[in-house]
Design a protein around this motif. Structure first.
Motif, short mmCIF file in Angstrom:
data_model
loop_
_atom_site.label_atom_id
_atom_site.label_comp_id
_atom_site.label_asym_id
_atom_site.label_seq_id
_atom_site.Cartn_x
_atom_site.Cartn_y
_atom_site.Cartn_z
N ASN A 308 21.61 -4.03 19.03
CA ASN A 308 21.63 -3.56 17.74
C ASN A 308 23.02 -2.41 17.85
N GLN A 312 26.23 -1.28 14.83
CA GLN A 312 26.00 -0.19 14.18
C GLN A 312 27.16 0.76 14.50
N THR A 336 28.97 0.34 8.83
CA THR A 336 27.74 0.35 8.98
C THR A 336 27.51 1.89 9.76
N THR A 339 22.06 3.33 11.92
CA THR A 339 20.87 2.42 11.78
C THR A 339 21.38 0.83 11.44
N GLY A 340 22.73 0.59 11.32
CA GLY A 340 23.18 -0.55 10.85
C GLY A 340 23.17 -0.80 9.31
N ALA A 341 22.91 0.26 8.38
CA ALA A 341 22.95 0.11 7.25
C ALA A 341 24.37 -0.07 6.52
N THR A 362 20.70 -3.88 6.02
CA THR A 362 20.95 -3.42 7.20
C THR A 362 21.12 -4.53 8.15
N SER A 364 21.53 -6.12 11.82
CA SER A 364 21.05 -6.16 13.02
C SER A 364 21.20 -7.26 13.89
#
Length: 521
Positions: A308, A312, A336, A339-341, A362, A364
């Motif tokens: 991930n 991120q 991002t 957290t990848g948001a 998000t 991933s």
């Protein structure tokens, strides 16, 4: 005395027996078995006493029945050439590959009449051992000697095509058309260079993403074997279907240009693909059963590990084309967090630019490189390239009536320039809106960004395509723009890949005609 003589005889016999056993033992251990050899045989009809020449200075003469044979041949490649004054032969010669078995049926037909020679030289690299094939009013094949020369003797007057081949090498020209008329033809030369591409570059596993202007997408994984045959490992389309083409689908790559031609059940298709010079990315266009299609295909590189963290805390640029209930292009920039948001700092479409901010998605990636965006739309799925810089994905929105292809390019650490794209490139275009078509074309680009379009434009539409020149500029972060004030120039926005091997761009090509372009280099 008699007992002594007996003992002496016994002792002598014992020593002789031991010597014989040692000799036999050494012989069975040290003597290598004879090498296996094979024969090359055939028949000449139409003439007697024909001399058959075999590469390696071996000759044979046909029997009264026309038969000939060469025995004691090791595995290898040989050229067989019949010769008899006052006769021509079909084929003029034959290349025979001995590989673990006898080779029979290497036959020739003799025809009375004098012929002429066709000859030439292969220059450059890999000149020895190239196969030269003759077709047309006579057929044959020979292999070039150590100095690259070749010759077809005793050919009747007529029209011929000469084609060189040597695995791992490309030739200029690809072939020669010529006419024999009353005299020998010399100087039929070819220049050989190490091939830019080989059929082996297609082998392996590929992730495929396809958008269809008829409404829909397809994505999945295919494998390509050494013959270029595709096996569809997993397929999903926007309607939930999981069946790939019946096929067999077979690809063949041009070793000079990287263009890939396709057959479906041995019938050539109108689909056209090109491979980037790093051999990890393919773009293509072609017709669908309904609508027109754009393919973006990424190599699944064995041994690549994903986490991930690869998606991120990243900055990115995206380009996409929407088809279905809404037809338009979009591009923008975003990032991002840890957290990848996903946050979009800008998003532009033909109506203007906005600043969406956090979009509630998000990002991933799993261990196989498959990228998802939870919270945005569960239908999004993409693939992250082995260099962790490009995500190509497809998605359904607007209640199942709108379909997108999205290409996301991670730009952290990117340093680009216009000179990176100097050379030959191929552009693949999918357009939707007031006009719906696919097209492809090659072009030459100078280090200053002057693009000269070649006259090889192919399209499903009715237009003649770009001609003349345009000027493109690549900024340090990879942003691409076109010079000029025309609609297609001012609306163009592109992004060069991190490795400089492909460029993705969107533009309004004409009033209410929206396109996504993928350029391979």
């Amino acid at each position: 005395m008699n007992r002594g003589r007996v003992s002496t005889h016994v002792l002598l016999y014992f020593f002789m027996l031991m010597l014989l056993m040692v000799t036999v033992g050494c012989s069975s251990k040290d003597d290598a078995p004879p090498a296996t050899t094979y024969s090359i045989a055939g028949t000449v009809t139409g003439a007697a006493n024909v001399v058959i020449n075999l590469t390696g200075a071996a000759t044979a003469t046909t029997t009264t029945s026309g038969a000939y044979s060469f025995t004691g041949r090791a595995n290898g490649t040989y050229t067989v050439t019949p010769v008899l004054a006052g006769y021509t032969f079909e084929p003029t010669s034959a290349v025979v590959v001995v590989n673990g078995s006898n080779m029979a049926g290497v036959d020739f037909v003799a025809t009375a009449g004098t012929g002429h020679a066709l000859s030439g030289t292969v220059t450059g690299v890999g000149v020895s051992g190239a196969t030269i094939t003759l077709s047309g009013d006579g057929t044959g094949s020979v292999t070039t000697g150590t100095n690259g020369t070749y010759s077809f003797p005793n050919l009747p007057d007529g029209d011929y095509t000469v084609t060189p081949y040597h695995s791992g090498y490309a030739f200029t020209p690809d072939y020669l058309d010529l006419t024999l008329s009353g005299s020998d033809s010399t100087g039929n030369d070819f220049a050989s260079a190490a091939a830019n591409f080989t059929q082996a570059d297609l082998e392996g596993t590929w992730n495929v993403q396809m958008l269809n202007t008829g409404g829909g997408w397809m994505r999945g994984t295919v494998t390509v074997n050494s013959a270029g045959t595709l096996t569809f490992v997993s397929i999903l389309d926007s309607e939930g279907g999981s069946a790939g083409p019946t096929g067999p689908i077979v690809w063949e790559i041009d070793e000079t240009t990287g263009e890939i031609s396709e057959t479906d059940n041995a019938i050539p298709t109108d689909s056209h693909y090109t491979m980037t010079s790093n051999k990890n990315f393919i773009a293509g266009t072609g017709p669908g059963s309904v609508g027109n299609q754009l393919f973006v295909i990424q190599k699944v590189v064995s041994g690549t590990s994903y986490a991930n963290a690869d998606v991120q805390s990243k900055n990115f640029v995206f380009h996409q084309l929407n088809v279905g209930s809404s037809n338009k292009w979009q591009y923008g920039a975003g990032s991002t967090d840890g957290t990848g948001a996903v946050t979009l700092s800008s998003q532009t479409d033909p109506s203007g630019t906005e600043t969406p901010g956090a979009v509630g998605a998000t990002m991933s990636v799993n261990g196989s490189g498959i990228v998802e965006m939870s919270g945005m739309d569960d239908s999004f799925e993409g693939f992250l390239s082995a260099d962790k810089k490009t995500i190509v994905g497809t998605i359904t929105e607007s209640g199942g009536t709108e379909y997108h292809m999205m290409i996301i390019q991670i730009t952290d650490g990117q340093s680009s320039s216009t000179s990176q794209i100097a050379g030959t490139s191929f552009i693949h275009t999918l357009a939707t809106g007031a006009d719906d078509f696919w097209s492809h074309q090659s072009m030459s680009i100078t280090s200053g960004g002057v693009m000269t379009f070649n006259p090889d434009y192919v399209t499903s539409g009715s237009g003649s395509g770009p001609s003349g020149t345009e000027t493109i500029s690549i900024g340090s972060s990879g942003t691409a723009t076109l010079a000029g004030s025309a609609l297609y120039q001012t609306t163009f926005h592109g992004q060069l890949s991190y490795d400089g091997k492909f460029l993705v761009g969107t533009q309004t090509t004409d009033t209410d005609v929206y396109s996504l372009n993928v350029i391979t280099h």
